[in-house]
Design an enzyme around this catalytic site. Structure first.
Site, short mmCIF file in Angstrom:
data_model
loop_
_atom_site.label_atom_id
_atom_site.label_comp_id
_atom_site.label_asym_id
_atom_site.label_seq_id
_atom_site.Cartn_x
_atom_site.Cartn_y
_atom_site.Cartn_z
N ASP A 11 -9.88 8.62 -49.53
CA ASP A 11 -8.57 9.20 -49.83
C ASP A 11 -7.69 8.99 -48.61
O ASP A 11 -8.02 9.46 -47.52
CB ASP A 11 -8.70 10.71 -50.11
CG ASP A 11 -9.41 10.99 -51.43
OD1 ASP A 11 -9.51 10.06 -52.25
OD2 ASP A 11 -9.87 12.13 -51.63
N ASP A 130 -9.03 12.54 -64.08
CA ASP A 130 -9.44 13.80 -63.46
C ASP A 130 -9.72 14.77 -64.60
O ASP A 130 -8.79 15.26 -65.25
CB ASP A 130 -8.35 14.33 -62.53
CG ASP A 130 -8.14 13.42 -61.32
OD1 ASP A 130 -9.13 12.80 -60.88
OD2 ASP A 130 -7.00 13.33 -60.83
#
Length: 252
Positions: A11, A130
């Protein structure tokens, strides 16, 4: 038999690698190019860069990171985060990404999947999901904006729709498992795999090598994503692969 893949996920926020738990509480892990090179040498099969920058400057830094990384990397690189248009995809591929991962923008405009697949080829287009389990409605729903906004789109409907639109791969994060290191959401992943024919990368919950063995033993997903346990050097890509081999499963 297609060999399973282990994929570290980085990330990246404003040019630095960060990691949180269940999408919260970010801490600095290091330089993305250095970490990418480390995983390249350590036996990773692919890498995922997720750009979670909030600013234009952050997104421009990301292009520099991709270019610097891609010029030295020998494994495929997937880049996601903040991609809104075909132009954004073109820019990322031109800077060295092999695949792009679409999430919020695809939910907002599903035709973007078809347009991107037609223009760049299905193999370039990964759809990131997600997935949040809503206990009141007893169903999994898609989230957008880095897991912050819940939609009314059911995960099991969405995975079938994106495959029809031309997605080449799915990256499924079980939000309730993310960063918890308690194991993957096996039942959920197995259900998704029964609904589609494209490869699935499983994300969220890999806390030790045995969790990856269970993932590949109990589901037919193609790859496992890992972040915290690799960044914190709790285990290595090779240790995970060795455990998978000992479990009698073919791995790259």
């Amino acid at each position: 038999m297609i060999k399973k893949r282990i994929i570290p996920c980085l990330d990246v926020k404003d040019g630095r690698v960060v990691k949180g738990i269940q999408f919260k509480g970010l801490r600095d892990i290091g330089n993305p190019v250095d970490l990418a090179m480390y995983y390249n040498e350590a036996g990773a099969d692919e890498l995922v860069f997720l750009d979670i920058s909030k600013t234009e400057e952050g997104h421009s830094l990301m292009l520099e990171v991709i270019e610097q990384t891609a010029s030295r990397l020998f494994i495929p690189l997937t880049v996601g985060g903040g991609i809104q248009s075909l132009d954004d995809i073109t820019q990322l591929l031109n800077h060295g990404a092999d695949k792009v991962s679409l999430n919020s923008s695809a939910l907002k405009n599903p035709q973007l999947i078809k347009q991107a697949s037609d223009k760049f080829g299905r193999q370039c287009i990964c759809i990131a999901i997600d997935s949040y389990y809503d206990p009141e409605r007893k169903a999994h729903y898609c989230c957008t904006h880095g897991g912050k906004k819940l939609t009314n789109i059911k995960v099991y409907d969405w995975v079938q729709q994106v495959e029809q639109l031309g997605a080449g791969e799915l990256l499924v994060t079980s939000m309730g498992h993310d960063g918890m290191k308690q194991g993957f959401d096996i039942e959920h992943l197995a259900k998704i795999k029964s609904l589609v024919n494209i490869p699935i990368i499983a994300s969220g919950g890999g806390g030790n090598a045995q969790h990856f063995v269970e993932l590949f033993d109990q589901t037919d997903v193609s790859a496992g994503l890992a972040a915290s346990i690799l960044h914190d050097r709790e285990t290595t890509v090779q240790s995970i692969k060795e455990a998978i081999r000992q479990g009698g499963i073919a791995v790259r």
